[in-house]
Design a protein around this motif. Structure first.
Motif, mmCIF file in Angstrom:
data_model
loop_
_atom_site.group_PDB
_atom_site.id
_atom_site.type_symbol
_atom_site.label_atom_id
_atom_site.label_comp_id
_atom_site.label_asym_id
_atom_site.label_seq_id
_atom_site.Cartn_x
_atom_site.Cartn_y
_atom_site.Cartn_z
ATOM 1 N N LYS A 176 0.775 -0.876 0.193
ATOM 2 C CA LYS A 176 0.087 -0.264 0.337
ATOM 3 C C LYS A 176 1.285 1.846 0.186
ATOM 4 N N PRO A 177 1.830 1.684 -1.345
ATOM 5 C CA PRO A 177 2.456 2.737 -1.419
ATOM 6 C C PRO A 177 1.341 4.049 -1.243
ATOM 7 N N ASN A 178 1.617 5.390 -0.624
ATOM 8 C CA ASN A 178 0.862 6.148 -0.629
ATOM 9 C C ASN A 178 1.086 6.750 -2.477
ATOM 10 N N SER A 179 0.721 8.407 -2.228
ATOM 11 C CA SER A 179 1.341 8.470 -2.856
ATOM 12 C C SER A 179 1.487 9.046 -4.080
ATOM 13 N N ASN A 180 3.461 9.486 -3.161
ATOM 14 C CA ASN A 180 4.265 10.250 -3.742
ATOM 15 C C ASN A 180 5.258 8.770 -4.255
ATOM 16 N N GLN A 181 4.907 7.213 -3.696
ATOM 17 C CA GLN A 181 5.610 6.197 -4.039
ATOM 18 C C GLN A 181 4.773 5.349 -4.802
ATOM 19 N N ALA A 182 3.812 5.719 -5.300
ATOM 20 C CA ALA A 182 3.273 4.911 -6.187
ATOM 21 C C ALA A 182 3.545 5.961 -7.903
ATOM 22 N N GLN A 183 3.595 7.237 -7.694
ATOM 23 C CA GLN A 183 4.421 8.040 -8.435
ATOM 24 C C GLN A 183 5.464 7.940 -8.911
ATOM 25 N N SER A 184 6.464 7.218 -8.153
ATOM 26 C CA SER A 184 7.379 6.729 -8.146
ATOM 27 C C SER A 184 8.116 5.323 -8.806
ATOM 28 N N PHE A 185 6.688 4.735 -8.309
ATOM 29 C CA PHE A 185 6.774 3.614 -9.284
ATOM 30 C C PHE A 185 6.241 3.183 -10.788
ATOM 31 N N GLU A 186 5.032 4.462 -10.686
ATOM 32 C CA GLU A 186 4.978 4.871 -12.619
ATOM 33 C C GLU A 186 6.076 5.621 -13.465
ATOM 34 N N GLN A 187 6.926 6.255 -12.963
ATOM 35 C CA GLN A 187 7.588 6.470 -13.228
ATOM 36 C C GLN A 187 9.249 5.754 -13.536
ATOM 37 N N TRP A 188 9.539 5.081 -12.921
ATOM 38 C CA TRP A 188 10.408 3.888 -13.098
ATOM 39 C C TRP A 188 9.351 2.838 -13.985
ATOM 40 N N LEU A 189 8.544 2.374 -14.131
ATOM 41 C CA LEU A 189 8.213 1.515 -15.219
ATOM 42 C C LEU A 189 8.151 2.276 -16.621
ATOM 43 N N GLU A 190 7.994 4.092 -16.731
ATOM 44 C CA GLU A 190 8.355 3.961 -18.246
ATOM 45 C C GLU A 190 9.282 4.155 -18.496
ATOM 46 N N LEU A 191 10.434 4.633 -17.887
ATOM 47 C CA LEU A 191 11.874 4.850 -18.278
ATOM 48 C C LEU A 191 12.591 3.917 -18.389
ATOM 49 N N LEU A 192 11.692 2.406 -17.506
ATOM 50 C CA LEU A 192 12.961 1.939 -17.676
ATOM 51 C C LEU A 192 12.041 0.639 -19.496
ATOM 52 N N ARG A 193 10.992 1.655 -19.177
ATOM 53 C CA ARG A 193 9.929 0.880 -20.687
ATOM 54 C C ARG A 193 10.769 1.180 -22.046
ATOM 55 N N ARG A 194 10.871 2.672 -21.635
ATOM 56 C CA ARG A 194 11.769 3.018 -22.900
ATOM 57 C C ARG A 194 13.277 2.584 -22.935
ATOM 58 N N HIS A 195 14.049 2.173 -22.131
ATOM 59 C CA HIS A 195 15.275 1.859 -22.056
ATOM 60 C C HIS A 195 15.199 0.782 -22.443
ATOM 61 N N TRP A 196 13.536 -0.435 -22.344
ATOM 62 C CA TRP A 196 13.742 -1.340 -23.052
ATOM 63 C C TRP A 196 13.872 -1.679 -24.593
ATOM 64 N N ASN A 197 13.326 -1.128 -25.386
ATOM 65 C CA ASN A 197 12.608 -0.240 -26.235
ATOM 66 C C ASN A 197 14.276 -0.211 -27.117
ATOM 67 N N TYR A 198 14.578 0.193 -26.721
ATOM 68 C CA TYR A 198 15.950 0.863 -26.961
ATOM 69 C C TYR A 198 16.856 -0.245 -26.813
ATOM 70 N N ALA A 199 16.916 -0.634 -25.747
ATOM 71 C CA ALA A 199 17.850 -1.481 -25.823
ATOM 72 C C ALA A 199 17.446 -2.879 -26.809
ATOM 73 N N LEU A 200 16.315 -3.267 -27.249
ATOM 74 C CA LEU A 200 15.776 -4.415 -27.991
ATOM 75 C C LEU A 200 16.127 -3.474 -29.636
ATOM 76 N N GLY A 201 16.361 -1.946 -29.989
ATOM 77 C CA GLY A 201 16.775 -1.805 -31.202
ATOM 78 C C GLY A 201 17.680 -1.503 -31.679
ATOM 79 N N GLN A 202 18.533 -2.297 -30.307
ATOM 80 C CA GLN A 202 20.159 -2.007 -30.466
ATOM 81 C C GLN A 202 20.668 -3.224 -31.060
ATOM 82 N N ARG A 203 19.443 -4.557 -30.768
ATOM 83 C CA ARG A 203 19.740 -5.356 -30.465
ATOM 84 C C ARG A 203 19.486 -5.842 -32.244
#
Length: 421
Positions: free
Chosen positions: A10-37
């Motif tokens: 049960k994260p608070n609003s700030n922690q949930a917002q941090s989760f969302e930001q991490w997931l989005e940045l990791l998604r972009r990194h996944w796409n960039y790394a897959l594009g490299q391969r």
């Protein structure tokens, strides 16, 4: 033995917002790394002394891209994109390891010669989890206590521990997962002790099971478990919700709300089916020391007209859960070939062809009459017992002695018993 425990957090609003930001940045990194391969693979698909007849990229061929080269580029990534400094390095490394596993499953076949599908680029919101490689380690960035997880960046996050982790298990990894109804943490625990399987000479009860659509499963003793049409019951409601979604403006708040309603309906179906499968698996493991089933080609069966019903009962997921519960409890779990289990008579072995609409097995040679699924379950049990040489006394019809006896005619008009020892 490795077990995974899933707890709601049960994260608070700030922690949930941090989760969302991490997931989005990791998604972009996944796409960039897959594009490299994929770009490296496209540039090196032909030998250096010849060209493709359709198209061939012009330019310098880069070095081979793999996990280690992409991991070494993480420092440069944080310099070019400062937002990635907020994400722990081991989380980014675990994200690259997940991509590397998917890449190898696509290019390198397994022992059976099968390969996985090509890794895909992820749209916004499709990456829904990130992992930590260590928990409660002196150098770990995440800690787990009795009722919370803690990191330096987030602080303490309450955890609903509905089931304690057994004594002796050591926590290895932690994964934060976003689901339709909130966030969860999946803790992987490992114990060096492996449950000892019951010795063959100590097996006292055995059963064969035959899965189906009329009854979810039928045992060799005539017991049945009714089918629960979980998806088929909710499909009309789900169709209405999806029609409502089609009328919403994509990207609007109402669109997102309706999309969440549909996700919650799918989650309800999944959890209902999972609970039903585990209860059925524990029921079998509690009553029998030896369980035999068919090694079905479920993907092939799902290409028939009965695909929706077959996928709704989810035989494959049930057998996976049954095997996991059996191993955990030290019970034998054996898969046998399904060839001939429905056609062969469990009493005399005579082949009795029958269509799917014929629900009764009637042997013209030995006059055996029984349900076709029960006959198949007895054949499955006989195959498994003969395969492993289990020392149980079988009747001539293939059933256990304490089961229902079935008459078989012999040249001397006697009843015989067969022993595998």
């Amino acid at each position: 033995m490795i077990l995974t425990y899933e707890y709601r957090i049960k994260p608070n609003s700030n922690q949930a917002q941090s989760f969302e930001q991490w997931l989005e940045l990791l998604r972009r990194h996944w796409n960039y790394a897959l594009g490299q391969r994929l770009d490296w693979l496209r540039r090196t698909r032909c030998a250096i002394d010849r060209c493709n007849l359709i198209s061939e990229p012009i330019g310098e061929i880069t070095e081979q891209v793999n996990y280690y080269t992409q991991q070494s580029d993480l420092k440069q990534t944080k310099i070019l994109f400062p937002d990635y400094k907020n994400i722990y390095c081991e989380v980014q490394q675990m994200n690259l390891q997940r991509l590397d596993k998917a890449w190898k499953r696509w290019l390198i076949p397994d022992k059976k010669g099968k390969r996985g599908g090509r890794p895909r680029f992820k749209k916004a919101g499709q990456l829904r989890s990130f992992s930590f490689s260590r928990v409660n380690h002196p150098k770990a960035v995440i800690k787990f206590s009795s009722n919370c997880i803690w990191t330096k960046k987030w602080g303490a996050i309450p955890v609903v521990v509905h089931r304690p982790i057994p004594d002796g298990f050591k926590l290895k990894t932690a994964t934060i997962v976003k689901k339709a109804d909130g966030y969860y943490v999946c803790l992987t625990a490992e114990d060096d002790n492996i449950p000892n399987i019951i010795p063959i000479e100590n097996i006292k009860s055995a059963v064969g099971i035959d899965v189906g659509l009329k009854e979810f499963l039928t045992t060799s003793k005539g017991e049945t478990v009714a089918v629960k049409k979980i998806y088929l019951t909710l499909q009309n409601h789900l169709a209405r919700q999806q029609r409502k979604l089609a009328r919403k403006v994509k990207g609007s708040k109402n669109y997102d709300k309706q999309q969440k309603r549909i996700a919650l309906t799918h989650q309800k179906i999944q959890r209902h089916r999972k609970d039903w499968h585990y209860k059925t698996a524990h029921l079998l493991v509690n009553n029998y020391d030896f369980i035999a089933c068919e090694d079905l080609n479920i993907k092939g069966l799902a290409r028939t007209k009965l695909a929706k019903s077959i996928l709704d009962v989810a035989w494959g997921n049930f057998l996976i859960k049954l095997e996991a519960v059996a191993v955990k409890r030290g019970v034998w779990f054996v898969k046998v070939s399904p060839h001939g289990t429905t056609v062969n008579c469990s009493s005399c072995g005579h082949k009795v062809p029958k269509t799917l609409s014929v629900r009764l097995h009637e042997c013209p040679r030995c006059n055996l009459t029984m349900d076709r699924d029960e006959n198949a379950a007895v054949n499955v049990l006989n195959k498994a017992l003969q395969m492993h040489g289990v020392g149980l006394i079988l009747s001539a019809c293939g059933g256990l002695v304490d089961g229902q006896p079935v008459k078989q005619e012999t040249s001397e008009k006697e009843y015989v018993q067969l022993s595998l020892f």
